[in-house]
Design a protein around this motif. Structure first.
Motif, short mmCIF file in Angstrom:
data_model
loop_
_atom_site.label_atom_id
_atom_site.label_comp_id
_atom_site.label_asym_id
_atom_site.label_seq_id
_atom_site.Cartn_x
_atom_site.Cartn_y
_atom_site.Cartn_z
N ALA A 61 11.15 10.85 -11.19
CA ALA A 61 10.12 11.86 -10.95
C ALA A 61 10.54 13.21 -11.49
CB ALA A 61 9.84 11.97 -9.45
N ASP A 62 9.60 13.90 -12.13
CA ASP A 62 9.87 15.25 -12.63
C ASP A 62 9.98 16.22 -11.46
OD1 ASP A 62 10.14 17.22 -14.69
OD2 ASP A 62 8.13 17.91 -14.17
N TYR A 63 10.89 17.18 -11.58
CA TYR A 63 11.07 18.14 -10.50
C TYR A 63 9.91 19.12 -10.42
CZ TYR A 63 12.75 22.21 -7.96
OH TYR A 63 12.85 23.26 -7.09
N ARG A 64 9.53 19.73 -11.55
CA ARG A 64 8.49 20.75 -11.54
C ARG A 64 7.12 20.13 -11.79
NH1 ARG A 64 9.76 26.16 -11.82
NH2 ARG A 64 11.98 26.67 -12.01
N MET A 65 6.37 19.89 -10.72
CA MET A 65 5.00 19.40 -10.83
C MET A 65 4.13 20.23 -9.89
SD MET A 65 5.27 15.22 -11.03
CE MET A 65 6.05 15.03 -9.43
N PRO A 66 2.89 20.53 -10.29
CA PRO A 66 2.00 21.33 -9.42
C PRO A 66 1.61 20.54 -8.17
CG PRO A 66 0.81 20.50 -11.33
CD PRO A 66 2.25 20.18 -11.57
N HIS A 67 1.34 21.28 -7.10
CA HIS A 67 0.86 20.74 -5.81
C HIS A 67 1.94 19.97 -5.04
CE1 HIS A 67 -2.98 21.95 -7.36
NE2 HIS A 67 -2.97 21.02 -8.31
N MET A 68 2.74 19.18 -5.73
CA MET A 68 3.80 18.42 -5.05
C MET A 68 4.96 18.26 -6.03
SD MET A 68 3.78 14.50 -3.57
CE MET A 68 2.31 14.79 -2.60
N ASP A 69 6.08 18.91 -5.73
CA ASP A 69 7.22 18.79 -6.65
C ASP A 69 7.89 17.43 -6.49
OD1 ASP A 69 9.09 18.86 -4.53
OD2 ASP A 69 9.25 21.04 -4.63
N GLY A 70 8.85 17.17 -7.38
CA GLY A 70 9.49 15.86 -7.41
C GLY A 70 10.24 15.52 -6.15
N ILE A 71 10.87 16.53 -5.52
CA ILE A 71 11.64 16.26 -4.29
C ILE A 71 10.71 15.85 -3.16
CG2 ILE A 71 13.15 17.30 -2.57
CD1 ILE A 71 14.30 19.07 -4.75
N SER A 72 9.60 16.59 -3.00
CA SER A 72 8.64 16.25 -1.95
C SER A 72 8.05 14.86 -2.18
CB SER A 72 7.52 17.29 -1.90
OG SER A 72 8.05 18.57 -1.62
N PHE A 73 7.75 14.56 -3.44
CA PHE A 73 7.21 13.23 -3.74
C PHE A 73 8.21 12.13 -3.39
CE2 PHE A 73 7.63 9.90 -7.00
CZ PHE A 73 6.58 9.08 -6.58
N LEU A 74 9.45 12.31 -3.79
CA LEU A 74 10.45 11.27 -3.54
C LEU A 74 10.69 11.07 -2.05
CD1 LEU A 74 13.03 11.98 -6.40
CD2 LEU A 74 11.49 10.01 -6.20
N GLU A 75 10.60 12.15 -1.27
CA GLU A 75 10.73 12.01 0.18
C GLU A 75 9.65 11.07 0.74
OE1 GLU A 75 12.42 15.52 2.69
OE2 GLU A 75 11.02 16.37 1.23
N GLN A 76 8.41 11.24 0.27
CA GLN A 76 7.32 10.39 0.76
C GLN A 76 7.40 8.99 0.16
OE1 GLN A 76 3.36 12.24 1.03
NE2 GLN A 76 4.32 14.19 0.41
N ALA A 77 7.86 8.89 -1.07
CA ALA A 77 8.01 7.57 -1.70
C ALA A 77 9.04 6.72 -0.96
CB ALA A 77 8.40 7.74 -3.16
N MET A 78 10.07 7.37 -0.41
CA MET A 78 11.10 6.65 0.33
C MET A 78 10.52 5.92 1.54
SD MET A 78 14.21 9.43 0.17
CE MET A 78 15.16 8.63 1.47
N ASP A 79 9.47 6.51 2.15
CA ASP A 79 8.85 5.85 3.31
C ASP A 79 8.18 4.55 2.91
OD1 ASP A 79 9.67 7.95 4.92
OD2 ASP A 79 7.80 9.07 4.64
#
Length: 551
Positions: A61-79
């Motif tokens: 996942a790219d780190y700099r993305m609008p609305h949801m950055d890569g870290i936030s996305f990966l946190e939810q993807a882990m669930d």
């Protein structure tokens, strides 16, 4: 089931296509590549994949993305896919954020853009991700259940043993309702704790280390009677010797008393190890090295206590505490060192009940909101302070000397200086440890003899380095501290060691018994660092080959 999935998420269409193209070119035969243009779209795709019952091996996942950055996305993807491996795509300017993601969000790797050529910068990282995923699989983790008491030393020892051997477990305190139900189902009582229940329903009451190892599938018995190489000790030096020995065709067995990794395996984060610029935990490094040794065919035995070493003709024989023996052409001693016992009143009685030797990561949750004390001034103590600062309200390092600079790496001292809840008290020793069923107070003494009693629930001890080599006997020459002498140190004024039978001087890492080599911290005059221990393990194998060629 269809092919496992490699997912790439990037809001830049050109970058997204480029990542997908490179992944398909290398992994297209075995994996399906799915790409998404935003974190939200990727989460929707992951939910559909979950419903279909497909597996996700890795997510980039790219780190700099609008609305949801890569870290936030990966946190939810882990669930949704907790076993999928995770990597962050980032520009050089965002490296600090990537390292934070690794430390906080459990991201496995980060990739700097651009990654040309992919053969050097992309594929090695993805190879590591998919190898780790294959090793764990995408199946539910089968957990061993433990019922015990929070302040019971035997209960702590069981948890520590499982954690250090990477065996998933779930802990139940004996006063919890679920623990009572589990004890009833296991036909056990609270007087029999710790009680261990394996995934297949086997119940162990007050188990020994060997009983636990056998129940959870760890190897404790050698497959053969004779080997080319026996490695005694599973720390970095021993693992290094096992990897290089097995990879170079030697029938190799590694024998470990408790768990692979040694003291390094307990380190929460090693940041000065070559090739890991963002740091690596001791547990991660140990797990990778153990799997690497086993991949090349090395056997790894746990809970085997070696109590003797003997030369019998061309064979080198080690003796176990249960009376059995194991023979080989050569032996590498890599037993490392143990922390010295803290000489304070009441310490022995409370060990495992608030007083711990080494970084007991299993206790991290219990330290939340507590004031934690750490004794010692070397790197292991500093790494523990960084680790526990994330949980404890305050961490105090107690140092006998005038500063940390004599024994701790500069980078770690600077790191500690930046953590607000970590403090260092110099010229301070622990002289008393107090509590009923667990640690409650410490008595501290300064350089002038003034004493102070402080409240404390957790004390972690990192002092000294005891080699524990008494079992070697008189034939193996040691220095006055018990460390094993090797190579040039054995030749005094041109004279070889007493009883040396060969018409040559001992090889550089060879002990006073030909064919018995020494690597890592247990060797006299060694450099007490993980990298040097691994290097000595590898070098010892080279000398083993030389020794065998001369026989």
């Amino acid at each position: 089931m269809s092919q496992p999935i490699l997912m790439t998420v990037d809001d830049d269409p050109a970058v997204s296509r480029s990542v997908a193209r490179d992944l398909r070119r290398r992994y297209g035969q075995d994996y399906r590549v799915v790409r998404a243009g935003s974190g939200a779209d990727a989460l929707d795709a992951l939910r559909e994949i979950k419903l279909r019952g497909d597996a996700v091996a890795a997510i980039l996942a790219d780190y700099r993305m609008p609305h949801m950055d890569g870290i936030s996305f990966l946190e939810q993807a882990m669930d949704l896919f907790p076993h999928a491996r995770r990597a962050l795509l980032t520009a050089y300017a965002d490296t600090d954020a990537a390292i934070q993601a690794i430390n906080v969000v459990d991201v496995d790797h980060y990739l700097l853009k651009p990654w040309d050529p992919p053969e050097e910068k992309l594929y090695p990282v993805v190879d590591a991700l998919v190898d780790a995923w294959r090793a764990a699989g995408d199946r539910p983790v089968e957990e061993t259940k433990i019922v015990g008491h929070r302040w019971s030393a035997p209960s702590y020892q069981v948890r520590d043993f499982l954690a250090r051997n990477s065996v998933p477990y779930r802990w139940y305190s004996v006063d919890e309702p679920e623990a009572a139900r589990l004890l009833e189902a296991a036909d056990a009582t609270a007087e029999e704790i710790p009680v261990l229940v394996t995934p297949d329903g086997t119940v162990l009451r007050k188990p020994s280390g060997e009983e636990i190892a056998n129940a959870v599938g760890l190897s404790t018995r050698p497959a053969e009677e004779f080997y080319d190489l026996i490695v005694v000790g599973g720390g970095p030096a021993g693992l290094g010797a096992a990897v290089y020995g097995a990879s170079e065709g030697l029938r190799t067995v590694l024998v470990e008393r408790k768990a692979t990794g040694g003291q390094a395996g307990q380190s929460s984060r090693i940041e000065n190890y070559l090739g890991f610029p963002d740091g690596v935990s001791g547990a991660q490094l140990t797990d990778r090295a153990r799997r690497q040794a086993q991949k090349f065919g090395a056997e790894v035995l746990t809970t085997r206590d070696v109590v003797g070493l003997e030369a019998r003709g061309s064979a080198r024989v080690i003796k176990f505490g249960d009376g059995t023996e194991l023979s080989a052409h050569a032996v590498v001693l890599a037993t490392g060192v143990s922390y010295r016992a803290l000489e304070a009143d009441g310490c022995a009685e409370l060990t495992g009940r608030g007083v711990y030797y080494g970084s007991a990561a299993t206790e991290a949750g219990e330290c939340t909101g507590q004031h934690v004390y750490i004794v010692g001034g070397a790197n292991s103590a500093g790494q523990a302070a960084v680790f526990f600062s994330r949980y404890a309200s305050e961490v105090t390092i107690l140092v006998r000397g005038e500063s940390l600079r004599a024994s701790m790496s500069h980078y770690l001292i600077e790191q500690l200086d930046q953590i607000e809840n970590v403090h260092v008290r110099t010229h301070t020793t622990v002289v008393g440890v107090h509590g009923e069923d667990h640690l409650e107070k410490l008595t501290l003494c300064d350089q002038h003899g003034a004493r102070e009693t402080v409240a404390a629930s957790h004390l972690f001890v990192f002092i000294g380095a005891a080699p524990r080599t008494e079992w070697l006997g008189d034939d193996v020459i040691r220095d006055r501290h018990g460390f094993v002498c090797t190579g040039p140190d054995l030749v005094v004024e041109g004279r070889r060691p007493p009883g040396w039978p060969l018409d040559r001087d001992p090889h550089h890492l060879e002990s006073s018994i030909p064919g018995v080599f020494v690597a890592g911290d247990v060797r006299s005059q060694s450099v007490k660092r993980v990298a040097s221990a691994v290097g000595e393990g590898a070098m010892a194998v080279t000398l083993v080959h030389r020794y065998l060629e001369q026989q």
